[in-house]
Design a protein around this motif. Structure first.
Motif, PDB file in Angstrom:
ATOM      1  N   PRO A  11       0.844  -1.342  -0.011  1.00 37.50           N
ATOM      2  CA  PRO A  11      -0.003  -0.047   0.214  1.00 37.50           C
ATOM      3  C   PRO A  11       0.884   1.332  -0.160  1.00 37.50           C
ATOM      4  N   ALA A  12       2.017   1.471   0.869  1.00 34.95           N
ATOM      5  CA  ALA A  12       2.783   2.726   0.968  1.00 34.95           C
ATOM      6  C   ALA A  12       3.394   2.705  -0.370  1.00 34.95           C
ATOM      7  N   GLY A  13       4.132   1.724  -0.945  1.00 34.73           N
ATOM      8  CA  GLY A  13       4.772   1.718  -2.282  1.00 34.73           C
ATOM      9  C   GLY A  13       3.889   2.139  -3.382  1.00 34.73           C
ATOM     10  N   SER A  14       3.088   1.457  -3.463  1.00 33.92           N
ATOM     11  CA  SER A  14       2.069   1.692  -4.582  1.00 33.92           C
ATOM     12  C   SER A  14       1.421   2.970  -4.784  1.00 33.92           C
ATOM     13  N   THR A  15       1.095   3.576  -3.489  1.00 32.04           N
ATOM     14  CA  THR A  15       0.320   4.884  -3.180  1.00 32.04           C
ATOM     15  C   THR A  15       1.513   5.815  -3.957  1.00 32.04           C
ATOM     16  N   ALA A  16       2.585   5.770  -3.349  1.00 28.99           N
ATOM     17  CA  ALA A  16       3.681   6.569  -3.812  1.00 28.99           C
ATOM     18  C   ALA A  16       4.053   6.688  -5.141  1.00 28.99           C
ATOM     19  N   ALA A  17       4.087   5.701  -5.623  1.00 26.11           N
ATOM     20  CA  ALA A  17       4.391   5.435  -7.197  1.00 26.11           C
ATOM     21  C   ALA A  17       3.338   6.201  -7.914  1.00 26.11           C
ATOM     22  N   LYS A  18       1.995   5.928  -7.456  1.00 22.81           N
ATOM     23  CA  LYS A  18       1.079   6.395  -8.426  1.00 22.81           C
ATOM     24  C   LYS A  18       1.086   8.145  -8.456  1.00 22.81           C
ATOM     25  N   VAL A  19       1.081   8.488  -6.915  1.00 20.75           N
ATOM     26  CA  VAL A  19       1.270   9.932  -6.749  1.00 20.75           C
ATOM     27  C   VAL A  19       2.600  10.441  -7.638  1.00 20.75           C
ATOM     28  N   LEU A  20       3.568   9.937  -7.491  1.00 16.61           N
ATOM     29  CA  LEU A  20       4.771  10.501  -8.377  1.00 16.61           C
ATOM     30  C   LEU A  20       4.562  10.469  -9.875  1.00 16.61           C
ATOM     31  N   ALA A  21       4.062   9.405 -10.239  1.00 18.95           N
ATOM     32  CA  ALA A  21       3.759   9.161 -11.829  1.00 18.95           C
ATOM     33  C   ALA A  21       2.604  10.246 -12.374  1.00 18.95           C
TER      34      ALA A  21
END
Length: 342
Positions: A11-21
């Motif tokens: 959940p942390a990594g996928s959320t961060a990756a989506k926000v950054l992308a």
């Protein structure tokens, strides 16, 4: 060279990756397990987690990632004196493999490159970037302006950078065919010290009875698990016909003061890697929110790495306060957690 390399597709990594992308950055999301990955977890999404999914991903959690009963109605705690505390709240019962995979797919749809079966084995900050050594079918090196370590307590990056081992709690749970006189729509936590060294729990997933205990010393798992089964037989008429699966996991042992490690230089920690974990192992909401805040700090101050960690720390003050209040609540219920009072 990537703008950001995110380690861990939870959940942390996928959320961060989506926000950054979504902010237009070039992102690599590296996950050591094959997707869909599995993590030992209750799989209960509290309302806070459901609201964060809607806020960060723009849609509700799909029913395709849930298990039966899909509706979770809250949590029931039994304290060290046998007193029950009932907290009714809207929630969902999910399989973590399906839920986490859905989040990773959403990050990929936003433009993040998702690479599973890829382990980060080394991470070193250089002049103006971070050099990351990864291992998949072969070993290779990538460069990134920033690294977000969202790998959880089992990850190696934080341990190697800090040169310390986090204090952990071992969780053990089994899945069983059988019957019990409890409402399957609730998650039950038992805080009596004779049943575990931390907490014991029960919930239902696709008609399987999930029973677990957490310990400081893994060698004591059989002792506490047998005691817990006996307690559930006596109090709630537990009958087990067949055990279908057993699993162990690690989670951080949160200590008084709820210390959080936000990172160093161009490497930031989120979720359990940073120390964010609510009582009874609820880490999904804290993981998502810390991933979002760390990603926002990177995107907003990309050209000024000296400010990024400070901005992340300041923006996460509310999240840390929420975590402290949750631990204070449990400390007020059970003497076994009294040291966590604020």
């Amino acid at each position: 060279m990537y703008d950001v390399l995110v380690i861990g597709a939870g959940p942390a990594g996928s959320t961060a990756a989506k926000v950054l992308a979504d902010r237009g950055l070039r992102v690599l999301l590296a996950e050591k397990c094959a997707l869909p990955r599995y993590k030992s977890c209750s799989g209960v999404l509290i309302k806070r987690s459901m609201d964060l999914v809607k806020l960060y991903f723009g849609e509700n959690v799909p029913l395709s990632v849930t298990c039966e009963p899909a509706e979770n109605r809250g949590m029931i705690f039994t304290n060290d004196c046998g007193r029950e505390y009932r907290f009714a709240q809207e929630g969902l019962n999910v399989w973590r493999s399906s839920f986490d995979n859905w989040l990773a797919e959403k990050a990929g749809e936003s433009g993040a490159q998702v690479r599973d079966c890829t382990t980060v084995v080394a991470c070193e900050e250089k002049d103006g970037f971070v050099e990351v050594t990864l291992q998949g079918k072969e070993t290779f090196v990538e460069k990134a302006a920033y690294v977000l370590d969202c790998e959880g307590v089992v990850g190696a990056v934080r341990r190697r950078l800090r040169k310390e081992t986090l204090e952990c709690i071992t969780t053990y749970q089994t899945f069983n065919e059988g019957t019990i006189d409890l409402d399957p729509h609730y998650f039950y936590a038992y805080l009596q010290p004779e049943l575990s060294e931390y907490d014991a729990w029960f919930n239902v997933k696709d008609n399987l009875l999930v029973l677990g205990v957490s310990v400081k010393d893994p060698a004591r798992i059989p002792l506490f698990y047998d005691r817990f089964l006996g307690y559930m037989r006596e109090r709630h008429n537990l009958r087990i016909n067949r055990q279908t699966k057993e699993e162990k996991w690690l989670m951080p042992h949160v200590r008084p003061g709820c210390r959080i490690d936000f990172g160093m230089g161009r490497v930031l920690f989120t979720g359990e890697a940073a120390g964010f974990l609510n009582p009874m192992g609820e880490g999904i909401s804290a993981g998502m929110e810390s991933g979002f805040l760390a990603a926002n700090a990177v995107a907003a101050h990309f050209e000024d790495p000296r400010r990024v960690c400070d901005v992340y720390r300041d923006s996460a003050a509310g999240l840390k306060s929420y975590m402290e209040r949750q631990w204070d609540l449990v400390a007020g219920m059970a003497g076994t957690f009294r040291e966590m009072a604020f």
